[in-house]
Motif scaffolding. Sequence first.
Motif, mmCIF file in Angstrom:
data_model
loop_
_atom_site.group_PDB
_atom_site.id
_atom_site.type_symbol
_atom_site.label_atom_id
_atom_site.label_comp_id
_atom_site.label_asym_id
_atom_site.label_seq_id
_atom_site.Cartn_x
_atom_site.Cartn_y
_atom_site.Cartn_z
ATOM 1 N N SER A 162 0.835 -1.071 -0.240
ATOM 2 C CA SER A 162 0.287 0.155 0.133
ATOM 3 C C SER A 162 1.220 0.998 -0.305
ATOM 4 C CB SER A 162 -1.055 0.074 1.308
ATOM 5 O OG SER A 162 -2.056 -1.137 0.920
ATOM 6 N N ASP A 163 0.503 2.140 -0.715
ATOM 7 C CA ASP A 163 1.048 3.701 -0.697
ATOM 8 C C ASP A 163 -0.261 5.062 -0.463
ATOM 9 O OD1 ASP A 163 0.578 2.760 -3.254
ATOM 10 O OD2 ASP A 163 2.071 4.486 -4.196
ATOM 11 N N ARG A 164 0.594 5.978 0.020
ATOM 12 C CA ARG A 164 -0.118 6.685 0.861
ATOM 13 C C ARG A 164 -0.374 8.078 -0.937
ATOM 14 N NH1 ARG A 164 -0.815 9.165 5.813
ATOM 15 N NH2 ARG A 164 -1.950 10.577 4.188
ATOM 16 N N PHE A 165 -0.872 8.155 -1.876
ATOM 17 C CA PHE A 165 -1.372 9.079 -2.025
ATOM 18 C C PHE A 165 -0.804 10.718 -2.015
ATOM 19 C CE2 PHE A 165 -4.833 6.642 -3.742
ATOM 20 C CZ PHE A 165 -4.828 6.644 -5.430
ATOM 21 N N MET A 166 -0.587 11.124 -3.112
ATOM 22 C CA MET A 166 0.387 12.891 -1.853
ATOM 23 C C MET A 166 -0.254 13.742 -3.412
ATOM 24 S SD MET A 166 3.935 11.665 -1.153
ATOM 25 C CE MET A 166 4.402 12.900 0.362
ATOM 26 N N LEU A 167 0.370 15.210 -2.939
ATOM 27 C CA LEU A 167 -0.049 16.088 -4.164
ATOM 28 C C LEU A 167 1.016 16.858 -4.736
ATOM 29 C CD1 LEU A 167 -2.364 18.534 -4.738
ATOM 30 C CD2 LEU A 167 -1.296 19.874 -2.498
ATOM 31 N N LEU A 168 1.156 16.433 -6.021
ATOM 32 C CA LEU A 168 1.981 16.979 -6.801
ATOM 33 C C LEU A 168 1.992 19.186 -7.459
ATOM 34 C CD1 LEU A 168 4.582 16.128 -7.740
ATOM 35 C CD2 LEU A 168 3.666 15.766 -10.275
ATOM 36 N N SER A 238 2.283 7.791 -3.720
ATOM 37 C CA SER A 238 3.326 8.893 -3.702
ATOM 38 C C SER A 238 5.150 7.256 -4.523
ATOM 39 C CB SER A 238 4.194 8.395 -1.626
ATOM 40 O OG SER A 238 4.402 6.932 -1.123
ATOM 41 N N LEU A 239 4.987 6.182 -4.567
ATOM 42 C CA LEU A 239 6.024 5.668 -5.640
ATOM 43 C C LEU A 239 6.316 6.311 -6.211
ATOM 44 C CD1 LEU A 239 7.987 2.678 -5.257
ATOM 45 C CD2 LEU A 239 5.557 1.991 -6.298
ATOM 46 N N THR A 240 5.410 6.818 -7.394
ATOM 47 C CA THR A 240 5.452 7.457 -8.286
ATOM 48 C C THR A 240 6.273 8.879 -7.756
ATOM 49 O OG1 THR A 240 3.332 7.761 -9.115
ATOM 50 C CG2 THR A 240 4.150 9.111 -10.492
ATOM 51 N N ALA A 249 6.777 19.770 -6.352
ATOM 52 C CA ALA A 249 7.162 19.187 -4.651
ATOM 53 C C ALA A 249 6.097 18.268 -4.642
ATOM 54 C CB ALA A 249 7.161 20.620 -3.970
ATOM 55 N N ALA A 250 6.026 17.187 -4.045
ATOM 56 C CA ALA A 250 4.736 16.104 -3.498
ATOM 57 C C ALA A 250 4.981 16.549 -1.874
ATOM 58 C CB ALA A 250 6.148 15.465 -3.567
ATOM 59 N N LEU A 251 4.140 17.179 -1.400
ATOM 60 C CA LEU A 251 3.245 17.667 -0.163
ATOM 61 C C LEU A 251 2.255 16.278 0.145
ATOM 62 C CD1 LEU A 251 1.956 21.300 -1.453
ATOM 63 C CD2 LEU A 251 4.254 19.796 -0.612
ATOM 64 N N GLU A 252 2.358 15.666 1.438
ATOM 65 C CA GLU A 252 1.323 15.061 2.216
ATOM 66 C C GLU A 252 0.469 15.538 1.987
ATOM 67 O OE1 GLU A 252 1.835 12.663 6.417
ATOM 68 O OE2 GLU A 252 3.065 13.776 5.754
ATOM 69 N N LEU A 253 -1.146 14.440 2.403
ATOM 70 C CA LEU A 253 -2.064 14.852 2.470
ATOM 71 C C LEU A 253 -2.956 14.047 3.854
ATOM 72 C CD1 LEU A 253 -3.444 13.419 -0.357
ATOM 73 C CD2 LEU A 253 -3.623 16.247 -0.119
ATOM 74 N N ALA A 254 -3.363 15.061 4.268
ATOM 75 C CA ALA A 254 -3.899 15.235 5.355
ATOM 76 C C ALA A 254 -4.617 13.908 5.847
ATOM 77 C CB ALA A 254 -4.860 16.722 6.594
#
Length: 297
Positions: A162-168, A238-240, A249-254
């Motif tokens: 599993s991996d989290r989604f992130m904002l690009l 996030s793997l992407t 920049a890759a930002l973490e989602l809450a």
Amino acid sequence: MIKLEALRVFVTVAESGNIKDAADAVGRTASAVSMTLKQLEDEIGGPLFQTDRKNSLTALGNLMLDLGREQIRSFDKSVSIMRAFAHSRIGSLSIASVPSVATNVLPPILQRFLETRPQVQVELFDIDSAQVRRLVESGVADIGIAGESRAGGGVEFTPLFSDRFMLLCKEDHDLCRLDRPIEWDDLNATTLIRNGASDRIEAEDYKRLAGQSLINVYNVTSLVALVKAGLGLTILPSLTMHGAHEGVAALELADAAASRRVGLVERRDVPPSPIAAAFRAFALKEIPALVAERLSN
């Protein structure tokens, strides 16, 4: 009917020049070898040796020796090929994979898998999850690696990681100055670029934002290029993001629920080929560890 083992005995005798050495070579008694030669001559209809010493062939024997060697070589080669196939040393392997895995995971995995299988032919399809499923269902791909499907059907899913989604976003975007994970409401005034991966996010707030999006892109390279050009923001697994994308920049989602499960996609009730079964076992062992290492860096 002439049996292959009888031919093998004859060729061994002809090459050895006597029954005793030939019997030792084939692991049979001298009397058994003599009987086999007699039966072979009866079956052929003529003598194969000029004398009982078996050290000189007749014209028929010379012909039989040439043809026998050819038949034995062909048979042994066929058996060798079948055994190699059964032990996954040869064959073909067709893999359909989502881009993030095809780019960031499969290269080292395939390198290690093929080290002991240099004759295996590999075909790789770099496509989205829906297409992975279709190629596996149709039999075009032996095995798939994709996000978990919401539906059932003719394939089954075995989780890998599993991996989290992130904002690009652009590295100078206002959101980069927020000293906290990004909330969905932070994106209300932004232009969101949809993609095949982010469309699997179930959050209602995301669906509302996605419903307002006018741009939908499936290729990661194109997505990054559009973000760098300032056309909008996008959300990717996030793997992407493994490996720096210059200018973004890759930002973490809450939203902790904004994640995906990736796994093997296989046809139901269809046994895999030996090479596909070997790759499946290898992938189940190696991919989770590799992804965990990539995501921790």
